[in-house]
Write an enzyme that holds these catalytic residues in place. Structure first.
Site, PDB file in Angstrom:
ATOM      1  N   TYR A   1     -18.012  14.611 -24.113  1.00  0.00           N
ATOM      2  CA  TYR A   1     -17.335  13.511 -23.492  1.00  0.00           C
ATOM      3  C   TYR A   1     -16.074  13.378 -23.168  1.00  0.00           C
ATOM      4  CZ  TYR A   1     -22.299  12.625 -25.034  1.00  0.00           C
ATOM      5  OH  TYR A   1     -23.705  12.695 -25.137  1.00  0.00           O
TER       6      TYR A   1
ATOM      7  N   ARG B   1     -33.051  16.043 -22.363  1.00  0.00           N
ATOM      8  CA  ARG B   1     -31.887  15.457 -21.727  1.00  0.00           C
ATOM      9  C   ARG B   1     -32.076  15.688 -20.129  1.00  0.00           C
ATOM     10  NH1 ARG B   1     -28.018  13.154 -25.494  1.00  0.00           N
ATOM     11  NH2 ARG B   1     -27.816  14.590 -27.085  1.00  0.00           N
TER      12      ARG B   1
ATOM     13  N   ASN C   1     -24.645   3.314 -17.075  1.00  0.00           N
ATOM     14  CA  ASN C   1     -24.952   4.662 -18.182  1.00  0.00           C
ATOM     15  C   ASN C   1     -25.822   4.234 -19.312  1.00  0.00           C
ATOM     16  OD1 ASN C   1     -24.699   6.809 -19.972  1.00  0.00           O
ATOM     17  ND2 ASN C   1     -22.867   7.037 -19.566  1.00  0.00           N
TER      18      ASN C   1
ATOM     19  N   HIS D   1     -23.561   9.526 -15.846  1.00  0.00           N
ATOM     20  CA  HIS D   1     -23.514   9.899 -16.953  1.00  0.00           C
ATOM     21  C   HIS D   1     -22.179  10.672 -16.896  1.00  0.00           C
ATOM     22  CE1 HIS D   1     -27.805   9.081 -18.168  1.00  0.00           C
ATOM     23  NE2 HIS D   1     -28.027   9.303 -16.883  1.00  0.00           N
TER      24      HIS D   1
ATOM     25  N   SER E   1     -21.609  13.315 -18.964  1.00  0.00           N
ATOM     26  CA  SER E   1     -22.011  14.768 -18.856  1.00  0.00           C
ATOM     27  C   SER E   1     -23.021  15.041 -17.997  1.00  0.00           C
ATOM     28  CB  SER E   1     -22.554  15.123 -20.285  1.00  0.00           C
ATOM     29  OG  SER E   1     -23.741  14.466 -20.471  1.00  0.00           O
TER      30      SER E   1
ATOM     31  N   ASP F   1     -38.259  -0.290 -15.721  1.00  0.00           N
ATOM     32  CA  ASP F   1     -39.137  -1.580 -15.089  1.00  0.00           C
ATOM     33  C   ASP F   1     -38.011  -2.537 -14.850  1.00  0.00           C
ATOM     34  OD1 ASP F   1     -41.674  -0.077 -15.316  1.00  0.00           O
ATOM     35  OD2 ASP F   1     -42.223  -1.334 -17.229  1.00  0.00           O
TER      36      ASP F   1
ATOM     37  N   HIS G   1     -33.690   8.809 -21.615  1.00  0.00           N
ATOM     38  CA  HIS G   1     -34.710   9.764 -21.618  1.00  0.00           C
ATOM     39  C   HIS G   1     -35.656   8.991 -22.305  1.00  0.00           C
ATOM     40  CE1 HIS G   1     -30.967  11.910 -20.790  1.00  0.00           C
ATOM     41  NE2 HIS G   1     -30.454  11.612 -22.023  1.00  0.00           N
TER      42      HIS G   1
HETATM   43  O1  CA2 Z   1     -23.460  11.866 -20.461  1.00  0.00           O
HETATM   44  C1  CA2 Z   1     -23.505  10.593 -20.720  1.00  0.00           C
HETATM   45  O2  CA2 Z   1     -23.027   9.655 -20.308  1.00  0.00           O
HETATM   46  C2  CA2 Z   1     -24.693  10.179 -21.763  1.00  0.00           C
HETATM   47  O3  CA2 Z   1     -25.241   9.280 -21.073  1.00  0.00           O
HETATM   48  C3  CA2 Z   1     -24.346   9.830 -22.987  1.00  0.00           C
HETATM   49  C4  CA2 Z   1     -25.318   9.695 -23.957  1.00  0.00           C
HETATM   50  C5  CA2 Z   1     -26.280  10.605 -23.990  1.00  0.00           C
HETATM   51  O4  CA2 Z   1     -27.435  10.211 -24.979  1.00  0.00           O
HETATM   52  C6  CA2 Z   1     -27.170  10.896 -22.802  1.00  0.00           C
HETATM   53  O5  CA2 Z   1     -27.987  12.033 -22.896  1.00  0.00           O
HETATM   54  C7  CA2 Z   1     -25.885  11.408 -21.782  1.00  0.00           C
HETATM   55  C8  CA2 Z   1     -24.795   9.447 -25.378  1.00  0.00           C
HETATM   56  C9  CA2 Z   1     -23.542   8.488 -25.477  1.00  0.00           C
HETATM   57  C10 CA2 Z   1     -22.434   8.762 -26.437  1.00  0.00           C
HETATM   58  O6  CA2 Z   1     -22.814   9.315 -27.580  1.00  0.00           O
HETATM   59  C11 CA2 Z   1     -21.823   9.683 -28.534  1.00  0.00           C
HETATM   60  C12 CA2 Z   1     -22.419  10.127 -29.928  1.00  0.00           C
HETATM   61  C13 CA2 Z   1     -21.454  10.494 -30.583  1.00  0.00           C
HETATM   62  C14 CA2 Z   1     -20.168  10.829 -30.496  1.00  0.00           C
HETATM   63  C15 CA2 Z   1     -19.533  10.416 -28.944  1.00  0.00           C
HETATM   64  C16 CA2 Z   1     -20.586   9.901 -28.273  1.00  0.00           C
END
Ligand code: CA2
Length: 148
Positions: A22, A111, A74, A100, A102, A87, A80
């Site tokens: 990220y 994902r 986002n 997103h 990533s 909806d 997922h």
């Molecule tokens: O890539 C993205 O922006 C996501 O939406 C980020 C989500 C993830 O579940 C999606 O698959 C892709 C996760 C948000 C951030 O989660 C973190 C968890 C721990 C440390 C840092 C960020």
């Protein structure tokens, strides 16, 4: 005219852990980028984050009721899993850009699927936080042109 930028679960943690996925920017940095980008297009930003699915649904409905210029969403992990977010997007006449940080298609197979993409106007992923700026630019460039 305002764009709602909505971030779902755990996005408050970006920049604190998993920088290889990220990056190092925090959500505050994302907000600053969005405000700057929107201002360059003569638009305002309402920037919000919630870890709760129902709150995201409420905010999408609010965007619809207030006829927001657009939504940059986002959905985090709700991407997922959430039929409810899908909806809610279907229920509003406001363009929603799924964004997103990533590239969700280059990660774990679970994902790769998004309930949100079926309802969104467009999808941006894999550009890091620049994706938010691209989404705002895309909304500005396509306003009033066809499909919501
Ligand atoms: O890539 C993205 O922006 C996501 O939406 C980020 C989500 C993830 O579940 C999606 O698959 C892709 C996760 C948000 C951030 O989660 C973190 C968890 C721990 C440390 C840092 C960020």
């Amino acid at each position: 005219m305002r764009i709602l930028v909505l971030d779902g679960p755990n996005l408050n943690l970006v920049g604190t852990r998993e920088p290889q996925i990220y990056g190092h920017s925090t959500l505050k940095d994302v907000e600053k980028l969005c405000v700057k980008t929107a201002a360059a297009h003569g638009l305002g930003i309402d920037f919000r984050q919630s870890n709760h699915e129902g709150v995201i649904v409420d905010w999408l409905q609010e965007a619809g009721a207030n006829k927001a210029f657009g939504v940059v969403l986002n959905p985090g992990g709700l991407t997922h899993t959430s039929v409810a977010v899908h909806d809610a997007i279907k229920g509003i006449k406001v363009p929603v850009i799924e964004t997103h940080i990533s590239n969700i298609h280059a990660r774990e197979p679970w994902r790769n699927h998004s309930y949100v993409s079926f309802a969104a106007k467009a999808v941006i992923c894999g550009f890091g936080i620049e994706g938010y700026a691209l989404a705002i630019g895309g909304l500005a460039a396509t306003a009033g042109k066809g499909r919501r």
